[in-house]
Design a protein around this motif. Sequence first.
Motif, PDB file in Angstrom:
ATOM      1  N   VAL A 121      -5.588   9.113   6.621  1.00  0.00           N
ATOM      2  CA  VAL A 121      -6.119   7.891   7.066  1.00  0.00           C
ATOM      3  C   VAL A 121      -6.610   7.852   8.532  1.00  0.00           C
ATOM      4  CG1 VAL A 121      -5.516   5.275   7.001  1.00  0.00           C
ATOM      5  CG2 VAL A 121      -4.841   6.905   4.917  1.00  0.00           C
ATOM      6  N   GLY A 123      -8.751   2.767  11.873  1.00  0.00           N
ATOM      7  CA  GLY A 123      -8.838   2.570  11.266  1.00  0.00           C
ATOM      8  C   GLY A 123      -7.705   0.675  10.670  1.00  0.00           C
ATOM      9  N   LEU A 124      -6.347   1.690  11.052  1.00  0.00           N
ATOM     10  CA  LEU A 124      -5.203   0.940  11.313  1.00  0.00           C
ATOM     11  C   LEU A 124      -4.988  -0.212  12.910  1.00  0.00           C
ATOM     12  CD1 LEU A 124      -2.231   3.378  10.350  1.00  0.00           C
ATOM     13  CD2 LEU A 124      -3.544   1.709   9.170  1.00  0.00           C
ATOM     14  N   ALA A 153      -5.290  11.118  12.093  1.00  0.00           N
ATOM     15  CA  ALA A 153      -5.855  11.378  11.373  1.00  0.00           C
ATOM     16  C   ALA A 153      -3.758  10.430  10.806  1.00  0.00           C
ATOM     17  CB  ALA A 153      -5.982  12.080  10.154  1.00  0.00           C
ATOM     18  N   HIS A 176      -1.476  10.624   7.735  1.00  0.00           N
ATOM     19  CA  HIS A 176      -0.786  11.472   5.964  1.00  0.00           C
ATOM     20  C   HIS A 176       0.692  10.436   5.392  1.00  0.00           C
ATOM     21  CE1 HIS A 176      -3.806  14.401   5.686  1.00  0.00           C
ATOM     22  NE2 HIS A 176      -3.747  14.702   6.965  1.00  0.00           N
ATOM     23  N   TRP A 177       0.676   9.600   6.815  1.00  0.00           N
ATOM     24  CA  TRP A 177       2.097   9.201   6.145  1.00  0.00           C
ATOM     25  C   TRP A 177       2.518   8.558   6.446  1.00  0.00           C
ATOM     26  CZ3 TRP A 177       5.605  12.353   2.157  1.00  0.00           C
ATOM     27  CH2 TRP A 177       6.184  13.319   2.812  1.00  0.00           C
ATOM     28  N   VAL A 195      -1.117   2.237   5.832  1.00  0.00           N
ATOM     29  CA  VAL A 195      -1.613   3.426   5.418  1.00  0.00           C
ATOM     30  C   VAL A 195      -1.114   3.750   3.695  1.00  0.00           C
ATOM     31  CG1 VAL A 195      -0.649   5.507   5.782  1.00  0.00           C
ATOM     32  CG2 VAL A 195      -0.228   4.042   8.036  1.00  0.00           C
ATOM     33  N   TRP A 196      -0.370   2.915   3.174  1.00  0.00           N
ATOM     34  CA  TRP A 196      -0.173   3.489   1.629  1.00  0.00           C
ATOM     35  C   TRP A 196      -1.518   2.440   1.474  1.00  0.00           C
ATOM     36  CZ3 TRP A 196       0.549   7.011  -1.776  1.00  0.00           C
ATOM     37  CH2 TRP A 196       0.667   6.689  -2.858  1.00  0.00           C
ATOM     38  N   ALA A 212      -4.588   2.533   2.399  1.00  0.00           N
ATOM     39  CA  ALA A 212      -5.681   3.306   2.672  1.00  0.00           C
ATOM     40  C   ALA A 212      -5.621   4.442   2.053  1.00  0.00           C
ATOM     41  CB  ALA A 212      -5.717   3.154   4.479  1.00  0.00           C
ATOM     42  N   VAL A 213      -4.069   5.204   1.723  1.00  0.00           N
ATOM     43  CA  VAL A 213      -4.317   5.865   1.364  1.00  0.00           C
ATOM     44  C   VAL A 213      -4.824   6.991  -0.321  1.00  0.00           C
ATOM     45  CG1 VAL A 213      -2.502   8.052   0.438  1.00  0.00           C
ATOM     46  CG2 VAL A 213      -2.359   7.315   2.924  1.00  0.00           C
ATOM     47  N   ALA A 229      -8.221   6.457  -0.423  1.00  0.00           N
ATOM     48  CA  ALA A 229      -8.650   7.240  -0.395  1.00  0.00           C
ATOM     49  C   ALA A 229      -8.502   8.421  -1.446  1.00  0.00           C
ATOM     50  CB  ALA A 229      -8.219   7.648   1.270  1.00  0.00           C
TER      51      ALA A 229
END
Length: 602
Positions: A20, A24-25, A44, A46-47, A204-205, A207-208, A211
């Motif tokens: 992510v 974007g955040l 990027a 990832h979590w 984030v979740w 967006a993950v 994706a």
Amino acid sequence: MSHPAPRPSAPAAPPPTPPVPLAGLLARTDLGLRQLAGPREGIAIHWVHTSEMADPVPYLLGGEMLLTAGVHLAAASGVEGLEGAERPAGAEEAEGTGEAEGADTGSPASPAGPRSGPDPASGVSAPDASAPGVAAAVSTPALDAYLDGYVARTVAAGAAALGFGIAPVHDAVPPALVAACDRHGLPLVEVPAATPFAAVETAVWQAVTAARHRELTRLSEAQRALAAAAARPDPGPSVLRALARHAHGWAALLAPDGTEHGSAGPRPAPSCRSAAARLARVVGAGGPSSATDTLAGTHLTAYALTGRGPGHEALALVVAADPGNPPARTIAGAAAVLLSLITGPATGSAPADPGHSAALVQLLLGARPADTAPLLGHPRWTVVHARRRRDSTESPATPAATALAAALGTHLVAPYPDPVPSVPDTAPDIAPDLTPDVRTGPDSGQGTLRALLPADRDVTARPGWTLGVSEPVPVAELPAADRHAASALRRALARRVPLVRHRAPGPHGITSLVAPGEARRHAQALLTPLRASPPLLTTLHNWLSLHGSWDRTATALGIHRNTVRQRITRISALLDTDLDDPDVRMELWFALRTLDRGTPPA
């Protein structure tokens, strides 16, 4: 106060979740995040992981945004308190017990409780860290050293970014932390008081998840495109073009000497093509089945096309794509399986397809298997029973039969039909059918594949597969070889080894001392009490073949070890014999093997 030095270990690999972009955040106005330090391009996430521990490194897997409210800074400051920062009630207990530890590291976005702060409805906003006179903490040498070590360890653990929450502990991000993040190249993000950590993790979740959905959609479309390309009149070039299009890169078939046998997609730089030729030489010379290299911002992957037989040059599929393009590797793996099947018949080492078709027609019209042997091109054949293991690295989207065909280099692969038992190595007149409890175990044929290979083709262990291999036999003896391969697969599964070969007794074995007819009549008479219970015959055969091991027999049959004990006790009672006597075991094994060698009637 001393603090541990940064750990020298390399950063951990990022979790297998889609990246992510941090940008974007930062662009989400509802979060109000602001980057204060560190690189701003190509970051990027990832979590997310939340931690108030002084050393969160043991709980980091790499690729995460680490969130903290700075509870742990007070103890490291070297003074009683922090200016403008009051420790919340219970902070000492949280640090001592680990209760301040936030999200579970096993979840990409576990919820964390919101932090207290100004009420958005009151119109009071979080203080601006850059405003004159606003300080987060008294800068002391001890605190500066602590923050430098904290950031260095976080970078060494592979964290992608650090998020620092405003309130309830600090009214601004400590300047020493900003300086340390700039010094070590760690993106530092200010989380305003009105934004709970749970909101960041949820973002984030989400967006993950989006994706991942895009990745799966892309893989599905690529699979369909590759399958359609393989069905075209020019399957090889069509698959290469579909692969290059969906992997967003360059795909080529290369011989070990670097000769190109077809390519598609934009050609990479000469240095990449030279590296691709080196990879093709590695996998084409009997080395690993795949190899990778990265240079000049390009990730290269080479796959050996196993359809090539002995005496023929081994082609390699080489794919060049962007390193940040994980789906490209999955798509390339599926294409490698298809190209192995496509290039296999062209080697001339596999039997001719017209001969196979003619043999099939004759069998359907009533011919005996022995009559079709001349059409198959080889006098002797090997039967292989195979089961895909859970640790297989092949794409789950690739059908098991297709993957096995590519691994063994044969088109003669089919699933084991469920109605036909694969367990018993006894003749049909003794065990015509199996009861359902036997057919549901690992030996039931469910998930088992059968393959035929010419006798001159060597069968070796294959990564991700468990194999049972018969001895090479003429076509007329294939039914017995099929049972032998099934027995070998059961032993391989029970012993947890990748391959077991069936070995027939030599010409001077004990079986050669007894006429086949007499041996068969003796075996049938000896085993008559078990005729009405095929599961008992199956259990006896497995138990004897595994040297009386309860656990291995249970594994082979897919039943509990106590069930094995009960069945053996029942067998001993029906046969009125002592199964602990080695002479009895030898006689029973001789009988079972005699029936096993019998060929079912046509």
